[in-house]
Design a protein around this motif. Structure first.
Motif, PDB file in Angstrom:
ATOM      1  N   HIS A 166     -31.428 -70.909  31.836  1.00 57.75           N
ATOM      2  CA  HIS A 166     -30.416 -69.873  32.573  1.00 57.75           C
ATOM      3  C   HIS A 166     -29.835 -70.398  33.891  1.00 57.75           C
ATOM      4  O   HIS A 166     -28.899 -70.403  34.270  1.00 57.75           O
ATOM      5  N   ALA A 167     -30.568 -71.101  34.634  1.00 60.43           N
ATOM      6  CA  ALA A 167     -30.266 -71.958  35.963  1.00 60.43           C
ATOM      7  C   ALA A 167     -29.441 -72.981  35.676  1.00 60.43           C
ATOM      8  O   ALA A 167     -28.213 -73.011  36.419  1.00 60.43           O
ATOM      9  N   LEU A 168     -29.441 -73.641  34.610  1.00 65.43           N
ATOM     10  CA  LEU A 168     -28.733 -74.567  34.161  1.00 65.43           C
ATOM     11  C   LEU A 168     -27.074 -74.135  33.953  1.00 65.43           C
ATOM     12  O   LEU A 168     -26.273 -74.632  34.194  1.00 65.43           O
ATOM     13  N   LEU A 169     -27.233 -73.031  33.091  1.00 65.27           N
ATOM     14  CA  LEU A 169     -25.848 -72.677  32.794  1.00 65.27           C
ATOM     15  C   LEU A 169     -25.239 -72.185  33.780  1.00 65.27           C
ATOM     16  O   LEU A 169     -23.975 -71.967  33.740  1.00 65.27           O
ATOM     17  N   ALA A 170     -25.875 -71.502  34.860  1.00 65.81           N
ATOM     18  CA  ALA A 170     -24.989 -71.088  36.044  1.00 65.81           C
ATOM     19  C   ALA A 170     -24.477 -72.463  36.747  1.00 65.81           C
ATOM     20  O   ALA A 170     -23.292 -72.289  37.455  1.00 65.81           O
ATOM     21  N   HIS A 171     -25.357 -73.393  36.760  1.00 68.82           N
ATOM     22  CA  HIS A 171     -24.431 -74.775  37.606  1.00 68.82           C
ATOM     23  C   HIS A 171     -23.706 -75.570  36.739  1.00 68.82           C
ATOM     24  O   HIS A 171     -22.732 -75.934  37.072  1.00 68.82           O
ATOM     25  N   CYS A 172     -24.001 -75.580  35.429  1.00 66.54           N
ATOM     26  CA  CYS A 172     -23.036 -76.384  34.630  1.00 66.54           C
ATOM     27  C   CYS A 172     -22.989 -75.528  33.123  1.00 66.54           C
ATOM     28  O   CYS A 172     -23.820 -75.524  32.144  1.00 66.54           O
ATOM     29  N   PRO A 173     -21.934 -74.797  32.869  1.00 67.84           N
ATOM     30  CA  PRO A 173     -21.754 -74.012  31.748  1.00 67.84           C
ATOM     31  C   PRO A 173     -21.717 -74.407  30.416  1.00 67.84           C
ATOM     32  O   PRO A 173     -21.882 -74.165  29.488  1.00 67.84           O
ATOM     33  N   HIS A 174     -21.203 -75.994  30.375  1.00 63.78           N
ATOM     34  CA  HIS A 174     -21.244 -76.808  29.236  1.00 63.78           C
ATOM     35  C   HIS A 174     -22.325 -77.805  29.178  1.00 63.78           C
ATOM     36  O   HIS A 174     -22.245 -78.790  29.871  1.00 63.78           O
ATOM     37  N   LEU A 175     -23.182 -77.431  28.299  1.00 62.67           N
ATOM     38  CA  LEU A 175     -24.152 -78.420  27.933  1.00 62.67           C
ATOM     39  C   LEU A 175     -24.422 -78.907  26.398  1.00 62.67           C
ATOM     40  O   LEU A 175     -23.700 -77.968  25.519  1.00 62.67           O
ATOM     41  N   SER A 176     -25.054 -79.738  26.135  1.00 68.93           N
ATOM     42  CA  SER A 176     -25.242 -80.212  24.577  1.00 68.93           C
ATOM     43  C   SER A 176     -25.898 -79.242  23.920  1.00 68.93           C
ATOM     44  O   SER A 176     -26.974 -78.185  24.483  1.00 68.93           O
TER      45      SER A 176
END
Length: 329
Positions: free
Chosen positions: A134-144
């Motif tokens: 959830h934290a990563l999606l706020a920081h970087c919306p596009h992930l593998s």
């Protein structure tokens, strides 16, 4: 060997096949006769880990001689034509959450974070929100999207109360490359842990299969030979502190709770471990096990440059070491 792999970008396969993001095509020669499907593909497609290939086989994304093949153990025959179809990343429906991240490194392909204690890596039963994902999606919306919508970008994991370095992939190519390095054991993951006890030797290796505990299902356990999954941990004494020891652990495999289970099996349980330590006492108050993912090294998936990151010890871990050093004189 297979012929030189061919790569094609496409958005839609012909006929009823599902959309794909990329295709790998290989041809089997006489030297590959009898080789198992997943092993042959892993040998020729190093950017895809064997676990990823097995996943694609289960999903019907591997076609053998024009037909989907769901059997990873299928022996290859000379002249076989194999097509591996890599589906587009799975979009996530998770809601981003503004949770602070301690970022050690970041570029357009990946980021390395220092995970704090108490942060669950990805959503799971009982942890529908407030996770690292959830934290990563706020920081970087596009992930593998290789691991599905609940684990975007997650290449490897740390337990909730284990701190330290963790690499995240921003796109599928980086994810596949990093996973392949872990599978090939070229990526290094070195941990620090404080254990109860004093090992007689200064270093060693424990190779003991790990699987679900037969009675206590929330725990893992070392199982008899032929059961569980192979697990190998290398260890080394760094500092003897009275009845405690600061140890370095290096993972060769990455099973759930591996270091914690292997340490307990050696009768050197990690201090503060709520699952695998019988004694609940500690020289200082701890909120979880004294285990920290200290160093992480791998080759950059785009540039090929060797990278190494060191995650600073959390204050709780430092306080434990200060107290033990003081007691040991």
């Amino acid at each position: 060997m297979f012929s030189k792999q061919q790569f094609a970008e496409t958005g839609q396969m012909e006929g009823p096949r599902d959309p794909v993001a990329a295709i790998r095509q290989v041809r089997v020669t006489e030297k590959q006769q009898g080789l198992r499907l997943d092993r042959g593909l892993a040998e020729q497609l190093p950017e895809l880990s064997r676990s990823r290939l097995q996943q694609l086989i289960r999903q019907g994304q591997v076609w053998l001689n024009g037909r989907p093949c769901l059997d990873k153990d299928r022996p290859l025959q000379a002249g076989d034509e194999i097509e591996v179809r890599i589906p587009p990343a799975t979009p996530t429906t998770l809601e981003p959450e503004r949770i602070p991240l301690d970022i050690l490194y970041e570029d357009e392909d990946l980021l390395v974070i220092n995970k704090p204690r108490g942060l669950v890596v990805h959503p799971a039963p009982g942890h529908a929100s407030g996770t690292l994902v959830h934290a990563l999606l706020a920081h970087c919306p596009h992930l593998s999207g290789i691991n599905g919508e609940l684990r975007p970008g997650i290449v490897h994991r740390l337990d909730k109360d284990t701190t330290g370095a963790l690499v995240i992939a921003k796109h599928d190519q980086a994810h596949q490359h990093l996973q392949a390095q872990i599978q090939a054991k070229t990526a290094r993951r070195i941990y620090l842990g404080v254990v109860f006890g004093r090992p007689a030797q200064s270093q060693g290796t424990i190779s003991a299969p790990i699987g679900r505990h037969p009675v206590e299902r929330q725990k893992m356990a070392v199982l008899p030979s032929g059961q569980g999954r192979a697990a190998v941990t290398h260890w080394q004494v760094l500092e003897r502190l009275g009845n405690y020891t600061l140890m370095q652990f290096e993972l060769e495999t990455g099973r759930t709770h591996q270091i914690r289970v292997h340490a307990a099996h050696l009768r050197l349980p990690i201090v503060g471990d709520p699952l695998y330590t019988q004694s609940k006492t500690s020289p200082v108050k701890l909120s979880g096990q004294a285990l920290h993912a200290w160093k992480l090294s791998f080759v950059h998936p785009r540039t090929g440059q060797p990278l190494q990151f060191t995650a600073p010890l959390p204050e709780e871990f430092e306080r434990l070491l200060r107290q033990l050093r003081s007691q040991a004189g």
